[in-house]
Design an enzyme around this catalytic site. Structure first.
Site, PDB file in Angstrom:
ATOM      1  CG  ASP A   7      -1.723   1.202   1.437  1.00  0.00           C
ATOM      2  OD1 ASP A   7      -2.335   1.656   0.449  1.00  0.00           O
ATOM      3  OD2 ASP A   7      -1.765   1.724   2.559  1.00  0.00           O
ATOM      4  CG  ASP A   9      -1.397   7.706   0.679  1.00  0.00           C
ATOM      5  OD1 ASP A   9      -0.297   8.056   0.201  1.00  0.00           O
ATOM      6  OD2 ASP A   9      -2.484   7.988   0.148  1.00  0.00           O
TER       7      ASP A   9
END
Length: 177
Positions: A7, A9
């Protein structure tokens, strides 16, 4: 092929409830850039799957998102590494797409791109949606405590979720196994 999917952020860069809307707001988490570079130099392909509903919400445009990803690639390259495929979901949570995590569309896109099976492959995230996306395709859910990770720890995690302090700790575990 050794493939790791991250991922963005909260895993690679600082997260914000107000969204990351510019390259100036895109601030790497300490150790994350070096971790990606070290993984790359150790033979890992590091891909990224990231929800970016700020596009649908009008907070930033595709050019700005691409500029953030260019910055990520530049920083990793400066450390001698490389970032693989970056896939993003530009949709809002109510648009009914199949790519927005916790749905596994982006993970499947990355797997198709590289011609690999997702079973057992590590997907590193900081939210329950990331972990649920991993479980949906039989990948190994990996939680980092950065970003929203500490808050996610307070929830009932999927069985067999691996937990690490940060991306640097994930990289050390993968490189030295």
């Amino acid at each position: 092929m050794k493939l790791l999917i991250l991922d963005r952020d909260g895993v690679i860069n600082e997260d914000s409830d107000a969204y990351i809307k510019s390259v100036d707001e895109w601030i790497p988490i300490p150790g994350s850039i070096d971790a990606i570079a070290q993984l790359s130099k150790a033979g890992w392909t590091v891909a990224v799957a990231t929800n970016q509903s700020g596009i649908a919400r009008g907070y930033y445009d595709l050019a700005t998102l691409e500029a953030m990803h260019t910055r990520l690639r530049e920083l990793v390259a400066e450390q001698g590494g490389e970032v693989g495929k970056i896939v993003y979901c530009p949709h809002g949570p109510d648009e009914g797409c199949n790519c927005r995590k916790p749905l596994p569309g982006m993970l499947k896109t990355i797997a198709d791109h590289y011609g690999v099976d997702l079973a057992g492959l590590w997907f590193v995230g900081d939210s329950m949606g990331d972990l649920e996306a991993a479980v949906a395709v039989d990948s190994q859910p990996v939680l980092v405590k950065t970003g929203k990770g500490s808050k996610t720890l307070g929830k009932t995690l999927p069985a067999n979720t691996l937990i690490f302090e940060d991306l640097a700790a994930v990289a050390r575990a993968l490189i030295h196994t």
